[in-house]
Design a protein around this motif. Structure first.
Motif, PDB file in Angstrom:
ATOM      1  N   SER A 211     -40.765  25.303   6.498  1.00 18.37           N
ATOM      2  CA  SER A 211     -41.767  24.928   7.503  1.00 18.37           C
ATOM      3  C   SER A 211     -41.492  25.639   8.823  1.00 18.37           C
ATOM      4  CB  SER A 211     -41.781  23.417   7.683  1.00 18.37           C
ATOM      5  OG  SER A 211     -42.085  22.788   6.454  1.00 18.37           O
ATOM      6  N   LEU A 223     -44.590  20.058  10.367  1.00 17.41           N
ATOM      7  CA  LEU A 223     -43.432  19.214  10.621  1.00 17.41           C
ATOM      8  C   LEU A 223     -42.142  19.925  10.212  1.00 17.41           C
ATOM      9  CD1 LEU A 223     -42.455  16.221  11.234  1.00 17.41           C
ATOM     10  CD2 LEU A 223     -42.567  15.906   8.771  1.00 17.41           C
ATOM     11  N   THR A 231     -41.330  17.857   4.098  1.00 16.83           N
ATOM     12  CA  THR A 231     -42.693  18.223   3.707  1.00 16.83           C
ATOM     13  C   THR A 231     -42.996  17.711   2.311  1.00 16.83           C
ATOM     14  OG1 THR A 231     -42.404  20.275   4.947  1.00 16.83           O
ATOM     15  CG2 THR A 231     -44.288  20.162   3.454  1.00 16.83           C
ATOM     16  N   ASP A 251     -47.191  26.379   2.708  1.00 14.21           N
ATOM     17  CA  ASP A 251     -45.873  25.739   2.820  1.00 14.21           C
ATOM     18  C   ASP A 251     -45.971  24.461   2.009  1.00 14.21           C
ATOM     19  OD1 ASP A 251     -43.417  24.711   3.666  1.00 14.21           O
ATOM     20  OD2 ASP A 251     -44.293  23.818   5.470  1.00 14.21           O
TER      21      ASP A 251
HETATM   22 MG   LIG Z   1     -40.889  21.583   5.102  1.00 13.15          MG
END
Ligand SMILES: [Mg+2]
Ligand SMILES: Nc1nc2c(ncn2[C@@H]2O[C@H](COP(=O)(O)OP(=O)(O)OP(=O)(O)O)[C@@H](O)[C@H]2O)c(=O)[nH]1
Length: 429
Positions: A211, A223, A231, A251
């Motif tokens: 991320s 985040l 995540t 992501d």
């Molecule tokens: Mg992540």
């Protein structure tokens, strides 16, 4: 599921068997400790046993079961977590012997996922995986069913209640499967509507910095957290390759050793972006002592998803945590000459990474040219959304359009507009 006001008091148990070294076991138990803490429990003790193979009935030996019983009573342990997968029978036998809840690694991971799930899709997927995992394990002592009562797993109902529960669970599983099918269909539709842009997908072990890299490459506000499984959903953002070509980067959820198969199966729709990407970007936290094992776990997970052979850019992240002359880095540079060494957080070598992404993508794409008759200019729109337009020039017979697009799309376009294809040999003339 909420954290109970009084945290669970956990004991962790590992097994040193034929295929593990002492070091590996310690590393696994440390990771398990992070997981159990993330699940909101306190870790009061860690214990392990050396045995060539697990005991069929109780996983650890009978003597060890007795020894731990004393420890459980003395420390007021409420939850025992094993680092490996337990059979439903082993869980039942151990719960009976100790009168506390027993979970394995998969059980804890599922619990964390359940807590972190935010979107409807993630929630459905997690609940489905949880119920499938739980069904054969339903016992008198714990079930995730009674959600209103806190705790990791919850003291369950009596035996007659069990049968009702099993039936309810099966019905709920069916309901969730149908709901998930709908979500998958919606997602596919959304993807079809999207422009045909080169697609890159970040994959890697949890906490590797995916991320953070997403942020560095796309300025997306995703985040980033120093915890496992920050995540759980998939984010897709636009970014530009150095040549100016717009592209998409996704992501998604990180991988972990012994991720429950039920979870991988039900997260298929979240992982669809990675599954359908043109190029994977495998992010490795090179500052983690076990990064080589992590790489292996990621490769294995990609194999279960049938995408291990996709073109992949290997990215060693967090180099800012190692000295520049670190032997690890030197070794990796000669072992993986194609890899890119970056710090996503400090923005080191991000441009180099982008150049590599462009190069790898170009290996996956082709250049095509069409001459569109002036009566067919409406086709231009389709070509524009199929790839990057390199050149547009008015010729006597029509509009020359040169574009670069993914191989698969190129093949489709050549079929669709066969009569307008401009012969490749004429291009450079
Ligand atoms: Mg992540
Ligand atoms: N020192 C350093 N820390 C980094 C770097 N990249 C990421 N981190 C830190 O590593 C932690 C995890 O980063 P994330 O980007 O959330 O990792 P992730 O791979 O998305 O993790 P999951 O979503 O849990 O799978 C955070 O505390 C980041 O600040 C880096 O290049 N250097």
């Amino acid at each position: 599921m909420k954290h109970p006001s009084v945290p669970e008091r956990a004991l962790l148990v590992g097994l040193l068997h034929q295929h593990t070294t002492r070091e590996e076991l310690e590393d696994h138990l440390q990771e398990l400790e992070t997981l159990v803490r993330s699940a909101g429990a306190e870790v009061l003790a860690i214990s392990w046993q050396q045995r060539p193979t697990p005991d069929v009935a109780t996983f650890i030996g009978r003597g060890k079961v007795e020894e731990l019983r004393a420890l459980i009573e003395q420390k007021g342990i409420t939850l025992v977590v094993f680092d490996e997968g337990l059979t439903p029978a082993q869980v039942r036998n151990l719960e009976r012997a100790w009168n506390v809840k027993v979970l394995d690694r998969a059980g804890i991971i599922l619990h964390i996922f359940a807590e972190r799930a935010r979107t409807q899709e993630a929630k459905v997927q997690v609940e489905l995986a949880q119920l499938q995992y739980m069904l054969p394990r339903l016992s008198r002592l714990w079930t995730h069913l009674s959600k209103q009562v806190g705790g990791i797993g919850t003291r369950g109902p009596g035996e007659t209640q069990l049968e009702t529960d099993r039936r309810l669970i099966r019905r709920r599983i069916q309901h969730l499967q149908r709901k998930l099918e709908e979500i998958v269909a919606q997602r596919a539709q959304r993807r079809r509507r999207r422009e045909e842009l080169p697609r890159f997908a970040l994959v890697g072990y949890t906490n590797a910095g995916k991320s953070t890299l997403m942020r560095a490459l796309t300025a997306a506000s995703v985040l980033v957290e120093d915890r496992l499984f920050a995540t759980l959903d998939t984010t897709v953002r636009r970014f530009r390759l150095p040549g100016g070509q717009p592209a998409l980067l996704s992501d998604t959820v990180g991988f972990l050793r012994k991720l429950p198969p039920q979870l991988i199966a039900s997260f298929h729709s979240t992982l669809a972006e990675a599954i359908e990407a043109d190029v994977l970007v495998h992010v490795v936290d090179v500052s983690h002592p076990s990064f080589r094992q992590h790489m292996q776990v990621v490769t294995e997970t990609l194999r279960t998803l049938n995408i291990a052979t996709k073109p992949t850019v290997l990215v060693f992240n967090k180099i800012d945590r190692l000295p520049a002359d670190s032997p690890v880095l030197r070794e990796l540079r000669s072992e993986y000459p194609e890899a890119v060494f970056i710090s996503a957080e400090r923005g080191i070598n991000i441009r180099k990474l982008l150049a590599t992404l462009q190069r790898v993508y170009e290996g996956q794409s082709e250049e095509l040219a069409f001459v569109l008759p002036y009566t067919e200019l409406r086709l231009l729109r389709h070509l524009r959304t199929s790839g990057q337009i390199l050149q547009q020039e008015a010729l006597p017979d029509g509009l020359l359009v040169r574009l670069r697009c993914p191989l698969a799309i190129g093949q489709r376009l050549r079929g669709q507009y066969a009569s307008y294809v401009y012969p490749a040999g004429m291009l450079n003339a």
